[in-house]
Scaffold this active site. Structure first.
Site, PDB file in Angstrom:
ATOM      1  N   GLN B  31       2.388  17.012   1.517  1.00 25.00           N
ATOM      2  CA  GLN B  31       1.936  15.785   2.165  1.00 25.00           C
ATOM      3  C   GLN B  31       0.681  16.047   3.005  1.00 25.00           C
ATOM      4  O   GLN B  31       0.326  17.197   3.263  1.00 25.00           O
ATOM      5  CB  GLN B  31       3.046  15.249   3.080  1.00 25.00           C
ATOM      6  CG  GLN B  31       3.555  16.279   4.083  1.00 25.00           C
ATOM      7  CD  GLN B  31       4.991  16.041   4.511  1.00 25.00           C
ATOM      8  OE1 GLN B  31       5.529  14.956   4.375  1.00 25.00           O
ATOM      9  NE2 GLN B  31       5.612  17.075   5.056  1.00 25.00           N
ATOM     10  N   HIS B  62      14.773  11.612  19.045  1.00 22.96           N
ATOM     11  CA  HIS B  62      15.397  12.930  19.052  1.00 22.96           C
ATOM     12  C   HIS B  62      16.700  12.967  19.861  1.00 22.96           C
ATOM     13  O   HIS B  62      17.684  13.562  19.428  1.00 22.96           O
ATOM     14  CB  HIS B  62      14.393  13.977  19.551  1.00 22.96           C
ATOM     15  CG  HIS B  62      13.260  14.176  18.591  1.00 22.96           C
ATOM     16  ND1 HIS B  62      11.940  14.178  18.962  1.00 22.96           N
ATOM     17  CD2 HIS B  62      13.264  14.343  17.242  1.00 22.96           C
ATOM     18  CE1 HIS B  62      11.184  14.356  17.893  1.00 22.96           C
ATOM     19  NE2 HIS B  62      11.952  14.458  16.847  1.00 22.96           N
ATOM     20  N   ASP B  86       9.352  19.062  13.259  1.00 22.09           N
ATOM     21  CA  ASP B  86       8.661  19.057  14.563  1.00 22.09           C
ATOM     22  C   ASP B  86       9.516  19.678  15.660  1.00 22.09           C
ATOM     23  O   ASP B  86       9.027  19.908  16.769  1.00 22.09           O
ATOM     24  CB  ASP B  86       8.231  17.635  14.944  1.00 22.09           C
ATOM     25  CG  ASP B  86       9.417  16.680  15.027  1.00 22.09           C
ATOM     26  OD1 ASP B  86      10.423  17.011  15.683  1.00 22.09           O
ATOM     27  OD2 ASP B  86       9.343  15.590  14.433  1.00 22.09           O
ATOM     28  N   GLY B 138      16.177  21.176   1.360  1.00 22.97           N
ATOM     29  CA  GLY B 138      17.468  20.952   2.006  1.00 22.97           C
ATOM     30  C   GLY B 138      18.557  20.570   1.022  1.00 22.97           C
ATOM     31  O   GLY B 138      19.728  20.931   1.194  1.00 22.97           O
ATOM     32  N   ASP B 155      17.387  14.767   9.587  1.00 25.59           N
ATOM     33  CA  ASP B 155      16.200  14.337  10.324  1.00 25.59           C
ATOM     34  C   ASP B 155      15.067  14.220   9.313  1.00 25.59           C
ATOM     35  O   ASP B 155      14.172  15.055   9.258  1.00 25.59           O
ATOM     36  CB  ASP B 155      15.892  15.403  11.384  1.00 25.59           C
ATOM     37  CG  ASP B 155      14.733  15.002  12.283  1.00 25.59           C
ATOM     38  OD1 ASP B 155      14.122  13.936  12.043  1.00 25.59           O
ATOM     39  OD2 ASP B 155      14.425  15.771  13.208  1.00 25.59           O
ATOM     40  N   SER B 156      15.112  13.171   8.526  1.00 24.37           N
ATOM     41  CA  SER B 156      14.251  13.065   7.351  1.00 24.37           C
ATOM     42  C   SER B 156      13.162  12.026   7.514  1.00 24.37           C
ATOM     43  O   SER B 156      13.207  11.195   8.418  1.00 24.37           O
ATOM     44  CB  SER B 156      15.091  12.684   6.134  1.00 24.37           C
ATOM     45  OG  SER B 156      15.498  11.332   6.240  1.00 24.37           O
ATOM     46  N   THR B 157      12.190  12.076   6.609  1.00 26.26           N
ATOM     47  CA  THR B 157      11.205  10.994   6.478  1.00 26.26           C
ATOM     48  C   THR B 157      11.866   9.834   5.720  1.00 26.26           C
ATOM     49  O   THR B 157      13.056   9.876   5.407  1.00 26.26           O
ATOM     50  CB  THR B 157       9.973  11.513   5.722  1.00 26.26           C
ATOM     51  OG1 THR B 157      10.413  12.142   4.512  1.00 26.26           O
ATOM     52  CG2 THR B 157       9.217  12.541   6.550  1.00 26.26           C
ATOM     53  N   ASP B 158      11.087   8.793   5.453  1.00 25.37           N
ATOM     54  CA  ASP B 158      11.616   7.606   4.783  1.00 25.37           C
ATOM     55  C   ASP B 158      12.060   7.916   3.343  1.00 25.37           C
ATOM     56  O   ASP B 158      11.627   8.902   2.752  1.00 25.37           O
ATOM     57  CB  ASP B 158      10.531   6.508   4.769  1.00 25.37           C
ATOM     58  CG  ASP B 158      10.177   6.056   6.185  1.00 25.37           C
ATOM     59  OD1 ASP B 158      11.074   6.038   7.042  1.00 25.37           O
ATOM     60  OD2 ASP B 158       9.003   5.733   6.425  1.00 25.37           O
ATOM     61  N   PRO B 162       9.902  13.091  -1.545  1.00 20.61           N
ATOM     62  CA  PRO B 162      10.827  14.224  -1.419  1.00 20.61           C
ATOM     63  C   PRO B 162      12.107  13.899  -0.648  1.00 20.61           C
ATOM     64  O   PRO B 162      13.133  14.521  -0.882  1.00 20.61           O
ATOM     65  CB  PRO B 162      10.002  15.290  -0.670  1.00 20.61           C
ATOM     66  CG  PRO B 162       8.756  14.617  -0.203  1.00 20.61           C
ATOM     67  CD  PRO B 162       8.560  13.416  -1.037  1.00 20.61           C
TER      68      PRO B 162
END
Lengths: 280, 280
Positions: B31, B62, B86, B138, B155-158, B162
């Site tokens: 990305q 968080h 992060d 993961g 704790d993922s992206t949209d 991936p």
């Protein structure tokens, strides 16, 4: 390519949204009124470029301004709305059976006239014989009226320009005078995410505490208002919005809402730690 | 005039914000990673143009991903984070005293490398000897590992590209296999205001119900994510996040948080009516 509109939530951020077409633009005596058609929010009304009401999510703000105070009072018969020109709040107040008089004092008649045309689902309730629409200065009305109310709802724009006085102690003192001895005042109270609004939230809270024995703040997720997170404050002369009796009243009434329900009434008064810090 | 960046929350809406300067831009294997300085949110990290973390409000996401699950489990010793590059989630997990092993499996090593430089307050916790950072897939890790965990945090992206597999039943089944018999899975679960995400929320909820005896959703006001209102879902094999014992544990621990606290833990599980409808 369609036009996009940016609603500035601070000088450094905006909610931007696509506009399919402009349905109406006019300058009233007080502000520019625009009705836009949008793919994301349906029809929306802007006042001086600021998103005020959308077809898609108006229910959150209007339910959350009207119902908590109306259910906190055991017998809200006489209700006063200051502002509220689109009539979304008014329509929710009339869902409460005991209400036998609803006075609304909106500054700008053109807001209600335009809402009648573009948001008829909200304004239909104006035809109810219990409703009295007054167009004029809410601050002046509260200073001068001899009428008394059980619940006063402040459905105002942001604290700049004509609405600024609606966030000040003298206005709250007039509200107290006009309330019955067990009356309740509820006001929209801006977003705690916006730096410039934080002092306003704190001051309103302090001023209400100096006038009313019971003051509580609550929140709602309003995606089209600043930062998507909105506060309201209730100032009450006798009844606590977090009393168990309120739960019974909400469930007994059985209103069909899209946002509000009995458990949510109570959870909305529990605020994030950083918001609690803003309040006394 | 500074540049403005628009983070699209749907094809028809965006959060737009001013950018003082670009601090870093690089394409990783997976990305585009950007670090921008902004007046509104401090330093921010974008992945493929989507706001992932900001200095100003990272605490909400968080805290709300880590603490509810960690306090629901009476003795969370072994914790697995999928994603979380992060390290903001990781830093909150380490605030829980009983934790003696924390494995984090992040796909993109560059995200963590860049975070170390620009968000050192979040990544400092990586140096803790309890932490094992693995960079890899993961989904594959969960399919193959023989390790066992008390809590797994996603704790993922949209759910595009991936991260899509992290919202699917086979992945949840692998999580269940890797959990101890009284384990807890918690995942970020997108915004119910965004039309395209609603089916994902419903399907995740249905899939979790088919695998776990206790499934509960909760919300948080995250101003920099889509529509400012975010869901999480907890799937638990033994412990109920709304059990009174959780309240005791939160107050005993006495963590200083900016968003989360004991009463808010419980109120966050009370969802607006339109969100309850999306869940089974």
């Amino acid at each position: 390519m369609n036009r996009w509109h940016s609603d500035y939530h601070s000088p450094h951020r905006a909610l931007s949204f696509e506009v399919t077409r402009s349905l109406y633009t006019e300058k009233s005596e007080y502000q520019e009124i625009e009705i836009l058609e949008t793919p994301e929010f349906g029809k929306v009304m802007l006042l001086d470029g600021v998103l005020m009401v959308t077809e898609k999510d108006e229910f959150v703000y209007h339910e959350m301004l009207a119902h908590p105070a109306l259910f906190t009072h055991p017998k809200p018969a006489r209700v006063l709305i200051i502002g509220g020109g689109d009539c979304g709040t008014l329509s929710r107040v009339l869902m409460h059976k005991g209400v036998d008089k609803l006075v609304q004092v909106e500054l700008d008649e053109m807001v209600t006239r335009v809402s009648r045309e573009y948001f008829p689902a909200l304004t239909a309730a104006c035809e109810d014989p219990l409703v009295e629409l007054i167009f004029g200065d809410g601050i002046k009305y509260l200073r001068e009226t001899q009428a008394k109310f059980d619940v006063i709802l402040i459905d105002s724009t942001d604290p700049v320009g004509p609405a600024e006085g609606l966030f000040r102690r003298p206005f709250f003192a007039d509200c107290k005078r006009v309330l019955n001895d067990d009356g309740i005042l509820c006001l929209q109270s801006e977003s705690p995410w916006i730096e410039d609004l934080r002092p306003v939230i704190s001051e309103v809270n302090r001023d209400l505490h100096s006038l009313f024995p019971i003051v509580r703040a609550y929140s709602a997720a309003i995606q089209t208002y600043q930062a998507g997170f909105w506060l309201f404050q209730i100032a009450s002369l006798a009844y606590d919005p977090c009393d168990q009796a309120v739960y019974e009243r909400i469930t007994e009434a059985g209103l069909k809402c899209s946002y509000y329900h009995a458990n949510l009434h109570f959870s909305s008064f529990v605020l994030p730690a950083f918001v609690e810090k803003l309040l006394n």
